[in-house]
Design a protein around this motif. Structure first.
Motif, mmCIF file in Angstrom:
data_model
loop_
_atom_site.group_PDB
_atom_site.id
_atom_site.type_symbol
_atom_site.label_atom_id
_atom_site.label_comp_id
_atom_site.label_asym_id
_atom_site.label_seq_id
_atom_site.Cartn_x
_atom_site.Cartn_y
_atom_site.Cartn_z
ATOM 1 N N VAL A 32 0.842 -1.192 0.000
ATOM 2 C CA VAL A 32 0.000 0.000 0.000
ATOM 3 C C VAL A 32 0.878 1.242 0.000
ATOM 4 C CG1 VAL A 32 -1.705 1.295 1.328
ATOM 5 C CG2 VAL A 32 -1.846 -1.176 1.222
ATOM 6 N N PHE A 33 0.537 2.197 -0.878
ATOM 7 C CA PHE A 33 1.184 3.507 -0.876
ATOM 8 C C PHE A 33 0.094 4.552 -0.732
ATOM 9 C CE2 PHE A 33 2.395 7.393 -3.141
ATOM 10 C CZ PHE A 33 3.456 7.776 -2.333
ATOM 11 N N ASP A 38 -4.546 10.382 -2.917
ATOM 12 C CA ASP A 38 -4.891 9.087 -3.489
ATOM 13 C C ASP A 38 -4.249 7.957 -2.710
ATOM 14 O OD1 ASP A 38 -6.384 10.097 -5.791
ATOM 15 O OD2 ASP A 38 -4.444 10.856 -6.461
ATOM 16 N N ILE A 39 -4.682 6.739 -3.026
ATOM 17 C CA ILE A 39 -4.090 5.545 -2.417
ATOM 18 C C ILE A 39 -3.899 4.500 -3.515
ATOM 19 C CG2 ILE A 39 -6.267 4.486 -1.714
ATOM 20 C CD1 ILE A 39 -4.548 3.958 1.014
ATOM 21 N N TYR A 40 -2.809 3.777 -3.431
ATOM 22 C CA TYR A 40 -2.434 2.797 -4.439
ATOM 23 C C TYR A 40 -2.176 1.464 -3.756
ATOM 24 C CZ TYR A 40 -1.388 7.146 -6.913
ATOM 25 O OH TYR A 40 -1.474 8.378 -7.474
ATOM 26 N N ALA A 41 -2.579 0.360 -4.404
ATOM 27 C CA ALA A 41 -2.344 -0.978 -3.874
ATOM 28 C C ALA A 41 -1.824 -1.866 -4.997
ATOM 29 C CB ALA A 41 -3.623 -1.557 -3.292
ATOM 30 N N GLN A 42 -0.849 -2.713 -4.672
ATOM 31 C CA GLN A 42 -0.269 -3.628 -5.651
ATOM 32 C C GLN A 42 -0.114 -5.006 -5.028
ATOM 33 O OE1 GLN A 42 3.444 -2.578 -7.431
ATOM 34 N NE2 GLN A 42 3.120 -0.405 -7.136
ATOM 35 N N LEU A 43 -0.283 -6.027 -5.834
ATOM 36 C CA LEU A 43 0.070 -7.386 -5.446
ATOM 37 C C LEU A 43 1.417 -7.685 -6.084
ATOM 38 C CD1 LEU A 43 -3.318 -9.262 -5.855
ATOM 39 C CD2 LEU A 43 -2.124 -8.752 -3.734
ATOM 40 N N VAL A 44 2.431 -7.933 -5.250
ATOM 41 C CA VAL A 44 3.808 -8.059 -5.724
ATOM 42 C C VAL A 44 4.339 -9.454 -5.450
ATOM 43 C CG1 VAL A 44 6.136 -7.135 -5.513
ATOM 44 C CG2 VAL A 44 4.184 -5.617 -5.253
ATOM 45 N N ASP A 45 4.925 -10.066 -6.472
ATOM 46 C CA ASP A 45 5.650 -11.328 -6.343
ATOM 47 C C ASP A 45 7.120 -10.971 -6.168
ATOM 48 O OD1 ASP A 45 6.865 -13.774 -6.534
ATOM 49 O OD2 ASP A 45 6.267 -14.158 -8.603
ATOM 50 N N ASP A 46 7.635 -11.107 -4.947
ATOM 51 C CA ASP A 46 9.009 -10.707 -4.660
ATOM 52 C C ASP A 46 10.033 -11.677 -5.221
ATOM 53 O OD1 ASP A 46 8.516 -8.292 -3.271
ATOM 54 O OD2 ASP A 46 7.853 -9.448 -1.544
ATOM 55 N N ASN A 47 9.649 -12.926 -5.472
ATOM 56 C CA ASN A 47 10.595 -13.880 -6.047
ATOM 57 C C ASN A 47 11.022 -13.461 -7.445
ATOM 58 O OD1 ASN A 47 10.553 -15.492 -3.788
ATOM 59 N ND2 ASN A 47 9.011 -16.884 -4.589
ATOM 60 N N ALA A 53 -0.933 -7.482 -9.925
ATOM 61 C CA ALA A 53 -2.158 -6.699 -10.116
ATOM 62 C C ALA A 53 -2.004 -5.387 -9.363
ATOM 63 C CB ALA A 53 -3.370 -7.467 -9.604
ATOM 64 N N ALA A 54 -2.723 -4.374 -9.813
ATOM 65 C CA ALA A 54 -2.659 -3.072 -9.159
ATOM 66 C C ALA A 54 -4.021 -2.391 -9.234
ATOM 67 C CB ALA A 54 -1.599 -2.192 -9.814
ATOM 68 N N ALA A 55 -4.294 -1.576 -8.235
ATOM 69 C CA ALA A 55 -5.514 -0.764 -8.217
ATOM 70 C C ALA A 55 -5.188 0.525 -7.484
ATOM 71 C CB ALA A 55 -6.649 -1.505 -7.521
ATOM 72 N N LEU A 100 0.768 3.787 9.674
ATOM 73 C CA LEU A 100 0.012 3.194 10.767
ATOM 74 C C LEU A 100 -1.187 2.445 10.205
ATOM 75 C CD1 LEU A 100 -0.053 6.111 13.364
ATOM 76 C CD2 LEU A 100 1.378 4.076 13.384
ATOM 77 N N TYR A 101 -1.529 1.337 10.834
ATOM 78 C CA TYR A 101 -2.690 0.551 10.406
ATOM 79 C C TYR A 101 -3.932 1.234 10.946
ATOM 80 C CZ TYR A 101 -5.628 -3.450 9.408
ATOM 81 O OH TYR A 101 -6.606 -4.262 8.909
ATOM 82 N N HIS A 102 -4.343 2.282 10.235
ATOM 83 C CA HIS A 102 -5.413 3.147 10.713
ATOM 84 C C HIS A 102 -5.934 3.938 9.521
ATOM 85 C CE1 HIS A 102 -6.964 6.903 12.548
ATOM 86 N NE2 HIS A 102 -7.412 6.058 13.456
ATOM 87 N N GLY A 103 -7.199 4.280 9.523
ATOM 88 C CA GLY A 103 -7.741 5.144 8.491
ATOM 89 C C GLY A 103 -7.752 4.502 7.122
ATOM 90 N N ARG A 104 -7.094 5.146 6.145
ATOM 91 C CA ARG A 104 -7.132 4.693 4.760
ATOM 92 C C ARG A 104 -6.421 3.369 4.549
ATOM 93 N NH1 ARG A 104 -5.013 9.105 0.961
ATOM 94 N NH2 ARG A 104 -3.854 9.929 2.709
ATOM 95 N N VAL A 105 -5.330 3.139 5.273
ATOM 96 C CA VAL A 105 -4.595 1.875 5.135
ATOM 97 C C VAL A 105 -5.452 0.725 5.647
ATOM 98 C CG1 VAL A 105 -2.521 0.635 5.823
ATOM 99 C CG2 VAL A 105 -2.380 3.050 5.255
ATOM 100 N N LYS A 106 -6.092 0.928 6.780
ATOM 101 C CA LYS A 106 -6.985 -0.096 7.332
ATOM 102 C C LYS A 106 -8.172 -0.324 6.406
ATOM 103 C CE LYS A 106 -9.744 -1.264 11.327
ATOM 104 N NZ LYS A 106 -10.419 -0.761 12.513
ATOM 105 N N SER A 107 -8.652 0.735 5.782
ATOM 106 C CA SER A 107 -9.782 0.639 4.874
ATOM 107 C C SER A 107 -9.446 -0.216 3.644
ATOM 108 C CB SER A 107 -10.220 2.038 4.460
ATOM 109 O OG SER A 107 -11.345 1.995 3.655
ATOM 110 N N VAL A 108 -8.234 -0.108 3.132
ATOM 111 C CA VAL A 108 -7.812 -0.950 2.012
ATOM 112 C C VAL A 108 -7.815 -2.414 2.443
ATOM 113 C CG1 VAL A 108 -5.864 -1.569 0.523
ATOM 114 C CG2 VAL A 108 -6.449 0.813 0.853
ATOM 115 N N ALA A 109 -7.302 -2.694 3.623
ATOM 116 C CA ALA A 109 -7.270 -4.066 4.128
ATOM 117 C C ALA A 109 -8.683 -4.601 4.325
ATOM 118 C CB ALA A 109 -6.491 -4.116 5.439
ATOM 119 N N ASP A 110 -9.580 -3.792 4.870
ATOM 120 C CA ASP A 110 -10.953 -4.219 5.081
ATOM 121 C C ASP A 110 -11.659 -4.497 3.748
ATOM 122 O OD1 ASP A 110 -10.615 -4.018 7.802
ATOM 123 O OD2 ASP A 110 -11.555 -2.029 7.955
ATOM 124 N N GLY A 111 -11.418 -3.645 2.762
ATOM 125 C CA GLY A 111 -12.004 -3.845 1.443
ATOM 126 C C GLY A 111 -11.496 -5.118 0.783
#
Length: 119
Positions: A32-33, A38-47, A53-55, A100-111
């Motif tokens: 999460v960034f 705005d807020i950005y989320a990515q699914l990253v394969d670190d290997n 995927a990104a949204a 911090l796991y609060h507000g918008r960051v927590k909202s992305v996780a909940d979604g």
């Protein structure tokens, strides 16, 4: 050139978190960034070092909804979960990116959880 102490602190947190979290193709890292607007989320394969995927809140369907930044973050979480389901991904590792796991960051996780992703 000196940087803002808050930026330096968050960067150190990101590095510390990143040593403990590692995403694979089967269980990618949900990164999460958060910017001011705005807020950005990515699914990253670190290997492989690839983004699966990104949204973000600037996507047309999410931006058209309007509402608060927290409401848009919830929509971003649901959108990334839908894209993960389309790729056959059911679980991921949540990387809060030093925020911090609060507000918008927590909202992305909940979604993402509402969309069916498991952490």
């Amino acid at each position: 050139m000196s940087q803002d102490p808050k930026v330096i602190r968050r960067q150190k947190l990101r590095w510390r978190i990143r040593t403990k979290l590692h995403g694979t193709a089967q269980k990618p890292r949900l990164s999460v960034f958060r910017s001011n607007n705005d807020i950005y989320a990515q699914l990253v394969d670190d290997n492989n070092g690839t983004t699966l995927a990104a949204a973000n809140s600037r996507m047309k369907d999410i931006a058209a909804l309007g509402g608060t930044k927290v409401a848009k973050s919830l929509s971003v979480g649901k959108a990334i979960a839908e894209k993960a389901k389309a790729l056959g991904i059911e679980a991921c590792v949540f990387d809060r990116g030093g925020y911090l796991y609060h507000g918008r960051v927590k909202s992305v996780a909940d979604g993402a959880r509402e969309g069916g992703l498991k952490f």
